[in-house]
Structure formats: structure tokens, C-alpha cells
Design an enzyme around this catalytic site. Sequence first.
Site, mmCIF file in Angstrom:
data_model
loop_
_atom_site.group_PDB
_atom_site.id
_atom_site.type_symbol
_atom_site.label_atom_id
_atom_site.label_comp_id
_atom_site.label_asym_id
_atom_site.label_seq_id
_atom_site.Cartn_x
_atom_site.Cartn_y
_atom_site.Cartn_z
ATOM 1 N N LYS A 1 21.809 11.922 18.081
ATOM 2 C CA LYS A 1 21.015 12.295 19.255
ATOM 3 C C LYS A 1 19.555 12.555 18.863
ATOM 4 O O LYS A 1 18.622 12.236 19.598
ATOM 5 C CB LYS A 1 21.632 13.533 19.911
ATOM 6 C CG LYS A 1 20.802 14.185 20.993
ATOM 7 C CD LYS A 1 20.699 13.358 22.262
ATOM 8 C CE LYS A 1 19.667 13.981 23.202
ATOM 9 N NZ LYS A 1 19.643 13.413 24.519
ATOM 10 N N LYS B 1 12.301 21.582 22.746
ATOM 11 C CA LYS B 1 13.435 22.096 21.965
ATOM 12 C C LYS B 1 14.002 20.972 21.075
ATOM 13 O O LYS B 1 14.245 21.166 19.883
ATOM 14 C CB LYS B 1 14.493 22.614 22.947
ATOM 15 C CG LYS B 1 15.706 23.240 22.351
ATOM 16 C CD LYS B 1 16.988 22.446 22.425
ATOM 17 C CE LYS B 1 17.426 21.861 23.713
ATOM 18 N NZ LYS B 1 18.668 21.094 23.629
HETATM 19 P P1 NAP Z 1 19.457 23.055 32.547
HETATM 20 O O1 NAP Z 1 19.358 22.383 33.874
HETATM 21 O O2 NAP Z 1 18.417 24.031 32.114
HETATM 22 O O3 NAP Z 1 20.905 23.739 32.478
HETATM 23 C C1 NAP Z 1 21.286 24.524 31.403
HETATM 24 C C2 NAP Z 1 22.645 25.116 31.704
HETATM 25 O O4 NAP Z 1 23.048 25.929 30.604
HETATM 26 C C3 NAP Z 1 22.654 26.027 32.929
HETATM 27 O O5 NAP Z 1 23.916 25.906 33.545
HETATM 28 C C4 NAP Z 1 22.460 27.400 32.294
HETATM 29 O O6 NAP Z 1 22.958 28.453 33.082
HETATM 30 C C5 NAP Z 1 23.297 27.256 31.047
HETATM 31 N N1 NAP Z 1 22.907 28.188 29.984
HETATM 32 C C6 NAP Z 1 21.763 28.185 29.255
HETATM 33 N N2 NAP Z 1 21.776 29.188 28.361
HETATM 34 C C7 NAP Z 1 22.950 29.831 28.516
HETATM 35 C C8 NAP Z 1 23.550 30.945 27.871
HETATM 36 N N3 NAP Z 1 22.935 31.587 26.868
HETATM 37 N N4 NAP Z 1 24.761 31.346 28.305
HETATM 38 C C9 NAP Z 1 25.385 30.677 29.301
HETATM 39 N N5 NAP Z 1 24.879 29.630 29.956
HETATM 40 C C10 NAP Z 1 23.672 29.199 29.557
HETATM 41 O O7 NAP Z 1 19.516 21.980 31.357
HETATM 42 P P2 NAP Z 1 20.081 20.484 31.364
HETATM 43 O O8 NAP Z 1 18.946 19.556 31.622
HETATM 44 O O9 NAP Z 1 21.316 20.399 32.168
HETATM 45 O O10 NAP Z 1 20.412 20.338 29.794
HETATM 46 C C11 NAP Z 1 21.576 20.892 29.221
HETATM 47 C C12 NAP Z 1 21.753 20.338 27.807
HETATM 48 O O11 NAP Z 1 21.840 18.914 27.859
HETATM 49 C C13 NAP Z 1 20.592 20.673 26.853
HETATM 50 O O12 NAP Z 1 21.085 20.898 25.562
HETATM 51 C C14 NAP Z 1 19.758 19.420 26.912
HETATM 52 O O13 NAP Z 1 18.969 19.261 25.748
HETATM 53 C C15 NAP Z 1 20.836 18.346 27.053
HETATM 54 N N6 NAP Z 1 20.380 17.104 27.676
HETATM 55 C C16 NAP Z 1 19.670 17.105 28.841
HETATM 56 C C17 NAP Z 1 19.260 15.891 29.382
HETATM 57 C C18 NAP Z 1 18.458 15.821 30.657
HETATM 58 O O14 NAP Z 1 17.922 14.746 30.959
HETATM 59 N N7 NAP Z 1 18.351 16.885 31.437
HETATM 60 C C19 NAP Z 1 19.581 14.692 28.766
HETATM 61 C C20 NAP Z 1 20.331 14.718 27.608
HETATM 62 C C21 NAP Z 1 20.726 15.924 27.065
HETATM 63 P P3 NAP Z 1 22.115 28.991 34.370
HETATM 64 O O15 NAP Z 1 22.502 28.080 35.490
HETATM 65 O O16 NAP Z 1 22.572 30.375 34.539
HETATM 66 O O17 NAP Z 1 20.656 28.888 33.982
#
Ligand code: NAP
Length: 304
Positions: A174, A242
Site C-alpha cells: 500500500k 498520514k
Molecule cells: P474517515 O472517514 O476519517 O473514517 C475513519 C473511521 O475510523 C471513522 O469511522 C472513525 O470513527 C474511526 N476511527 C478513527 N480513529 C478511531 C479510534 N481511535 N477509535 C475508534 N474509531 C476510530 O477515514 P476513511 O477515509 O474512511 O479512511 C479510513 C482508513 O482507510 C484510513 O486508514 C485511510 O488511510 C484508509 N484509506 C482511505 C481511502 C480514502 O480514499 N478515503 C482510500 C484508501 C485507504 P468516527 O466516525 O467516530 O470518527
Amino acid sequence: MTNVTRVGFIGLGIMGQPMALNVLRAGYPLTVWNRTPEKAKPLLAEGATWADSPAEVARASEIIITIVGDTPDVEEVILGPQGIIHGARPGAVVIDMSTISPHATMRIAARLAEQGIDMLDAPVSGGDIGAREGTLSIMVGGKPEVFERCLPLFRAMGKRITHVGPNGAGQFTKLVNQIIVVGNTLAMAEGLVFAAKAGLDLERVLEAVSAGAAGSWMLTHRGPQIIEGDFRPGFTVRLQQKDVRLVLEAAREMSVPLPGTSLIHQLYHAVEARGLHEEGNHALVKALEWLAGVEARKRSGEQS
Ligand code: NAP
């Protein structure tokens, strides 16, 4: 279609919510938990079950998926006081689909293995669009037999699903992906700012170059957003930084020079300095726009 494997899902953010919906729609009985409970509503409306903690999710599930934020967040939901490790039975599988440190992943997998729990690191690429459409690329590290067991579940969320090696290999792959993604983002940003300064019609420029050798996922999906002035996130600047930090940390440990990626990390600092952490990662173009004194937007009222 009904699948019998009971699945748990933790983390219903931009990525997790549509991925969990695809798992549910593939017929898997699904138990969910999210730190902010409201985000579970669309899942519950389609038949998912709520649990009060990650440990409770694990108690109800044979395979537990996590997709949260950074390394400490994954450690919290898996190993923390309310974590999966306190509810999962021996023989269960934890699939972490977040993007985190490869070395921390190996440590988490070793800790789970002490209790007979298998782990796969299975970070994804393809953004919010791929998550919604079930077309993610999934890069998987872990034991081959555990990968085979989970393959039907991966197929509910992704198209290109590749077993790349033992625990940690998924996360390393990744990070390779991210080096290439941010390089493409910078190339797109420089190209569009250059085009704007030359007074070109940016819609025509995108049409002309995106199908040729300059084409990329980034240009196809984020180029039109940039020229519309739409910086809503598929992937936030915060999470992009990040990932670049994870890349640079791993590169430092291995003594790999990554001059281009380091420069992009600095340019994103300029975007962060203006408080734009929650904009989409294509906001990198703004750093270039500030330097060049021009905005790469389509002209208002322009006919396409
Ligand atoms: P996001 O919208 O910010 O969602 C993050 C999720 O994780 C939310 O449900 C959040 O809860 C939860 N969370 C964060 N910290 C936490 C903790 N300490 N304890 C419990 N729950 C926690 O992010 P996302 O875009 O979905 O990305 C999630 C992951 O996928 C990341 O690692 C990111 O790098 C990866 N990713 C993202 C993408 C993209 O295009 N977005 C693509 C590939 C990979 P709350 O709802 O309470 O905030």
C-alpha cells in the site's frame, strides 16, 4: 444470497460505511460498531446489528474487519481495553483494511496469534468511489490459507485482490501505491497550473490528455473536480499526509531516498498551514497555485 460466515465491521467512515454495505448486500450477517454511532444508521436500516464495543463485535463474529485511521487507532480497536482481542475466539480472523505502519501490523498480528487469532493486513486503493462500487484493489498480507478463507468476503468489496506475502507485506505494498499516487497528484497539479497560466481551456486540456500516456486515475477522477473548484474529500489531506509520513518513516528505516515524495510532504504542509486538512488530497494543487499566482479553474459560463 445468504452467506453463513458472521462478519463484524469496525470503522464506518468514508471508506468503511460503503464497504460494510457491500458486505451486507452480499448476504453476510453483519455486526457493526463505530465510535460515532450515527454513522451506523444506514447499515442498521439494511439489517446490520449494532454492538456496543469492538469486543462485542468480535464476540458475535468469525471474521472481523477494521478500517479506522492511523496506527494507534487500529491498536486501540484491536488491542485496547474494549478491543477485539477481548471478544474474539481462537480461529477467528481479524482483517485490518486501514493504512498503517507495516512494522506495527506485524506486532499486532503476533499478539493476536498468541491467542490463536489470525490476522490479515489488507489495505485498499480505489478511494471512496471504489468503496461504493465494490471495485477496490486490495493488497493482502498474511497466511495463504487464511487469505483463501477470506477471499469470498474480499470479493464483496474489491475487484483486484492480491495476496502479496506474509503479515506486513500488504501494508508495504500500500505504501508503494501511495508513493505513486502522490507523484501522480503532483504531476496533475503542475500540469493544470501550467495550463491555467498559458490561458488554456482546462476542460479541453483534460479531455485531450487524459486518454493518452498522461492518463491516470487521479487525472480522470480529481482533475474535473479541481477545475470545478470542488475540494470535497474522497481522501482527506489529513489522511494523505498520514500515509506519506508512513512512507517516509519506512523509507528512513530502510535507507531508501525518496526525494519526490519528501517534496510532496512539504508542499502538503503549505496546504495544512492554511487549515485545509479536511479537504480532498487534490487540494495539493492549491500549493502550486499560490506559488504561481493563478487558479486552475474552468472559466465561468464556458461552453463545453
Ligand atoms: P474517515 O472517514 O476519517 O473514517 C475513519 C473511521 O475510523 C471513522 O469511522 C472513525 O470513527 C474511526 N476511527 C478513527 N480513529 C478511531 C479510534 N481511535 N477509535 C475508534 N474509531 C476510530 O477515514 P476513511 O477515509 O474512511 O479512511 C479510513 C482508513 O482507510 C484510513 O486508514 C485511510 O488511510 C484508509 N484509506 C482511505 C481511502 C480514502 O480514499 N478515503 C482510500 C484508501 C485507504 P468516527 O466516525 O467516530 O470518527
